[in-house]
Design a protein around this motif. Structure first.
Motif: not given
Length: 521
Positions: A273-274, A277, A284
């Protein structure tokens, strides 16, 4: 007490360890633990988490191992044998809570299986804005959840019909595969530009968060739900142990194994995700805060195409999620099956009955996500009651005696610290967590918290617990003199309510009013 060596047994110790770790490593390790770490201090969150693991989870697992190994039975007969027949109903409570979860957990399992299949058909091969939400809405509103739930029950029946030997084989394959798949996802994520941001999110040591009571409550909640301590699963799997088999070391391995899998899940989710995103203009932390379903089945679906070779990475991730959920599914189901088998029903027939009941009773959750959420809330909180019940049985049957039983045949010996943890620290910690969750539901619904029709309300929990006790005592449920009736529950609630009303309105009200005046409220 000792028992004769009859019935089913694990083939190897490693097989038992894989099976029990597979049982405890469920979807929560992959979709909830990462969010808790990111939101409550990163690496610092591991401090309260580890304390909860040692003070509550491992002592409870040892307790379940004692009852299961010593009796060779699941929860109902296990409680009756170990604590006395009048406590069999407590074992039935533990079983019922697992059954209530079993009905909807197969649906979640089906979601993971469906998203694995979608990966094979190319869902994660290309990026399109809004694809995650669009895919989810089309999926959840159609026939697919019911179809994949049916498939999960077919697979579950296939394992349950044979018994512990097939459980062992499935776990021995799925658990190492699950770990391997997560490692592949992690390697891909941490080798992408910006991975250091994800690692910082996860392992930053923000100790300021530890001054927040909610961080500790979330840690204890996560440990209790993640390790399955007090659920009756470890008890049931321990019923297949031989009377000289280890309990203590196996319980520690289970706790550490579950935590290790949670960390792997955290690395896979948080770093993915980091690093992805920001590529679509998202914070995130906004993604982490989306909740379990939002994070796993909406945002990750949208983000995986941004990962190089995302079609393969996304597909492997959902296969890992399915393996995690399925090994938990068969463990939860075995609590039901083993209880039926304990009363003389052949395993294959018991597995067939349970699969049919599970499929039919799971239909509402498969076709209406609101019902699934409601049942997850009601019986998820009820698991905490089951954990308190396990502690009670240990107190009732003697802490020192139970410690001696646990030490017999175990590779490591437990001391009096276990007596303190299981007798006092564990139940008090669980009660605090349970009260906090109830308070949280009141905060969510300040006007309608009491309504049984509100999905996540305190009212719906109380209503369904009352209904269950009415089923136990159809003729005398209303009597305050019936030991375990609804009547006695309501009677004592009224007494408590009157006492609280008097204390608050007559004794504390002047101080409350003074405080309100001071703050200008």
């Amino acid at each position: 007490m000792e028992r004769t060596e009859t019935g089913e047994h694990w083939g190897t110790r490693l097989g038992f360890i894989f099976a029990i770790i597979g049982a405890m490593v469920g979807s929560g390790n992959i979709w909830r633990f990462p969010r808790m770490m990111a939101m409550y201090g990163g690496g610092a969150f591991l401090i309260p988490y580890s304390i909860a693991l040692f003070t509550v989870a491992i002592p409870l697992l040892i307790s379940e191992g004692i009852i299961g190994r010593e009796t060779g039975n699941s929860t109902i007969l296990g409680f009756a044998k170990y604590a006395g027949k009048k406590y069999a109903w407590l074992g039935a409570w533990v079983a019922w809570v697992n059954i209530g979860i079993m009905f909807y957990y197969a649906v979640v399992n089906g979601w993971a299986l469906a998203y694995f299949v979608k990966g094979l058909t190319g869902l994660y091969a290309s990026y399109a804005p809004g694809k995650g939400l669009e895919t989810w809405n089309a999926f959840i509103g159609g026939w697919q959840p019911l179809f994949f739930t049916l498939l999960v029950w077919v697979f579950t029946w296939y394992v349950m019909a044979v018994g512990v030997k097939r459980i062992e084989k499935v776990a021995t394959f799925m658990v190492p595969s699950l770990i391997l798949f997560l490692v592949v996802v992690i390697i891909r994520a941490v080798t992408m530009p910006g991975a250091d941001v994800g690692l910082t999110y996860m392992f930053k040591f923000d100790t300021t968060k530890l001054s927040n009571a909610e961080a500790w409550l979330q840690a204890y909640s996560q440990v209790l739900w993640s390790t399955g301590a007090g659920w009756g699963i470890y008890l049931t799997y321990s019923s297949y142990l031989k009377k000289k088999d280890d309990i203590n070391l196996n319980s520690h391995i289970t706790g550490f194994g579950d935590t290790s899998a949670a960390l792997l899940g955290g690395l896979a989710v948080i770093t993915t995700v980091a690093v992805t995103a920001p590529l679509i203009g998202l914070d995130p932390f906004k993604v982490y805060a989306e909740g379990n379903v939002g994070l796993t089945f909406i945002w990750l679906t949208e983000l995986f195409p941004k990962v190089p070779a995302g079609f393969a990475i996304g597909t492997l991730f959902y296969l890992a999620l399915f393996f995690a959920a399925f090994t938990s599914q068969i463990a939860i189901t075995d609590v039901f099956v083993k209880n039926v088998v304990d009363f003389g029903v052949p395993r294959k027939k018991a597995a067939t009955y349970v699969a049919i009941i599970g499929l039919i009773a799971g239909i509402p959750a498969a076709i209406k996500i609101g019902w699934l959420d409601n049942q997850d809330w009601v019986w998820g909180v009820a698991l905490l009651v089951s954990a308190v019940v396990i502690s009670f049985v240990m107190l009732k049957t003697g802490l020192e005696k139970n410690r001696e039983v646990a030490n017999r045949g175990s590779d490591i010996k437990i001391g009096k610290w276990w007596d303190i943890m299981i007798g006092y620290v564990a139940p008090l910690s669980i009660i605090v967590v349970m009260l906090w969750w109830i308070k949280q539901s009141i905060d969510w619904y300040p006007e309608t918290w009491w309504k049984p029709t509100e999905t996540f309300s305190t009212g719906t929990v109380i209503f369904q617990w009352i209904k269950q006790s009415i089923d136990w005592y159809p003729e005398t449920w209303w009597k305050p003199t019936e030991t375990f009736s609804t009547g006695t529950v309501i009677f004592q609630w009224i007494i408590a309510a009157i006492a609280i009303w008097i204390i608050v309105n007559k004794m504390l009200m002047p101080k409350i009013e003074a405080k309100l005046a001071e703050e200008g409220a």
